[in-house]
Design a protein around this motif. Sequence first.
Motif, mmCIF file in Angstrom:
data_model
loop_
_atom_site.group_PDB
_atom_site.id
_atom_site.type_symbol
_atom_site.label_atom_id
_atom_site.label_comp_id
_atom_site.label_asym_id
_atom_site.label_seq_id
_atom_site.Cartn_x
_atom_site.Cartn_y
_atom_site.Cartn_z
ATOM 1 N N SER A 226 0.838 -1.210 0.000
ATOM 2 C CA SER A 226 0.000 0.000 0.000
ATOM 3 C C SER A 226 0.867 1.250 0.000
ATOM 4 C CB SER A 226 -0.935 -0.007 1.218
ATOM 5 O OG SER A 226 -1.799 -1.123 1.202
ATOM 6 N N CYS A 227 1.969 1.228 0.761
ATOM 7 C CA CYS A 227 2.901 2.356 0.785
ATOM 8 C C CYS A 227 3.577 2.536 -0.578
ATOM 9 C CB CYS A 227 3.960 2.140 1.862
ATOM 10 S SG CYS A 227 3.356 2.244 3.553
ATOM 11 N N ILE A 228 3.936 1.422 -1.216
ATOM 12 C CA ILE A 228 4.573 1.500 -2.536
ATOM 13 C C ILE A 228 3.601 2.071 -3.566
ATOM 14 C CG2 ILE A 228 5.531 0.117 -4.422
ATOM 15 C CD1 ILE A 228 6.663 -1.770 -2.278
ATOM 16 N N TYR A 229 2.349 1.636 -3.512
ATOM 17 C CA TYR A 229 1.343 2.186 -4.430
ATOM 18 C C TYR A 229 1.124 3.672 -4.155
ATOM 19 C CZ TYR A 229 0.285 -2.769 -5.225
ATOM 20 O OH TYR A 229 0.367 -4.102 -5.532
ATOM 21 N N LEU A 230 1.164 4.039 -2.886
ATOM 22 C CA LEU A 230 1.025 5.446 -2.526
ATOM 23 C C LEU A 230 2.194 6.257 -3.055
ATOM 24 C CD1 LEU A 230 -0.438 7.679 -0.933
ATOM 25 C CD2 LEU A 230 0.821 6.938 1.096
ATOM 26 N N ASN A 231 3.385 5.697 -2.973
ATOM 27 C CA ASN A 231 4.564 6.373 -3.515
ATOM 28 C C ASN A 231 4.441 6.578 -5.019
ATOM 29 O OD1 ASN A 231 7.431 7.324 -3.231
ATOM 30 N ND2 ASN A 231 7.778 5.592 -4.588
ATOM 31 N N ASP A 232 3.914 5.588 -5.733
ATOM 32 C CA ASP A 232 3.696 5.729 -7.176
ATOM 33 C C ASP A 232 2.701 6.856 -7.470
ATOM 34 O OD1 ASP A 232 5.423 3.682 -7.719
ATOM 35 O OD2 ASP A 232 3.859 2.142 -7.912
ATOM 36 N N ALA A 233 1.685 6.993 -6.602
ATOM 37 C CA ALA A 233 0.701 8.066 -6.820
ATOM 38 C C ALA A 233 1.301 9.432 -6.529
ATOM 39 C CB ALA A 233 -0.506 7.826 -5.917
ATOM 40 N N LEU A 234 2.188 9.516 -5.542
ATOM 41 C CA LEU A 234 2.799 10.793 -5.203
ATOM 42 C C LEU A 234 3.913 11.166 -6.161
ATOM 43 C CD1 LEU A 234 3.006 10.327 -1.321
ATOM 44 C CD2 LEU A 234 1.357 11.721 -2.587
ATOM 45 N N HIS A 235 4.614 10.145 -6.690
ATOM 46 C CA HIS A 235 5.719 10.371 -7.611
ATOM 47 C C HIS A 235 5.542 9.451 -8.816
ATOM 48 C CE1 HIS A 235 7.079 10.775 -3.353
ATOM 49 N NE2 HIS A 235 7.405 11.981 -3.779
ATOM 50 N N PRO A 236 4.665 9.816 -9.751
ATOM 51 C CA PRO A 236 4.281 8.909 -10.836
ATOM 52 C C PRO A 236 5.364 8.619 -11.859
ATOM 53 C CG PRO A 236 3.314 11.072 -11.188
ATOM 54 C CD PRO A 236 3.949 11.095 -9.828
ATOM 55 N N HIS A 237 6.409 9.403 -11.930
ATOM 56 C CA HIS A 237 7.442 9.174 -12.940
ATOM 57 C C HIS A 237 8.396 8.083 -12.468
ATOM 58 C CE1 HIS A 237 6.170 12.529 -15.410
ATOM 59 N NE2 HIS A 237 6.103 13.265 -14.296
ATOM 60 N N HIS A 238 8.699 7.126 -13.322
ATOM 61 C CA HIS A 238 9.592 6.009 -12.999
ATOM 62 C C HIS A 238 11.022 6.538 -12.827
ATOM 63 C CE1 HIS A 238 6.883 2.495 -13.905
ATOM 64 N NE2 HIS A 238 6.202 3.494 -14.385
#
Length: 238
Positions: A226-238
């Motif tokens: 859930s934290c990793i998915y949240l990080n992707d939402a906050l910082h969407p660029h790979h």
Amino acid sequence: MHQFEIKRFVELNFFGLDASFTNSSLMMVIGVTLVSVFLIGSMRGRALVPDRMQSMAELSYEFVANMVRENAGSEGMKFFPFIFTLFFYILAMNMLGMFPYAFTVTSHIIVTVALALVVFIGVTVIGIIKNGTKFIGLFVPSGVPIWLLPLLVPIEILSYLVRPFSLSVRLFANMMAGHTMLKVFAGFVIAMGAVGGWAPLLFMVAFTGLEILVAFLQAFVFAVLSCIYLNDALHPHH
């Protein structure tokens, strides 16, 4: 498989919807109550030199806080209360299911799917609100040749949409499989009697310890993802 059956204690019906109070509902209430009593009670004194209960509560807080910082960054700390609640809710449901004759809430996929959808929809909304159209960058890997994008973008979108299913099935399958195995070997103990029942009994003891570890790990994995998915939402660029 009767250990996974839903039993109605108080039948309720609202506009054609079954909202009965069941054994699953009872375990949820017990789990939330126990966690609330533990955290509120242990932190009520707020002693400078903490006792054992306060130390456990503080260690729990730091454990989840470090999890959020490491996987979602400092910006993700604003969502710490949600991750903290999610982790302890799943942990309580998993651990309560280890008691004899208790009902394991997380062994029902409808519960785990609901939790996963809350995470999935929540992080998607957060990503869109924070980044707007830049959120699309999550599906466009950086440094990839343009001619590969028509192949990779659909794969990225599909992998994103599969997240709630993988998140929910992982928790459900582990809890259901573990409890089923314990029940099977308990049947062997009874069937084989005093002569040969000691072997499956010893296996049950060892497997129960492993299942307790799995119960903790599954709550941890759910919260970390859930934290990793949240990080992707906050910082969407790979």
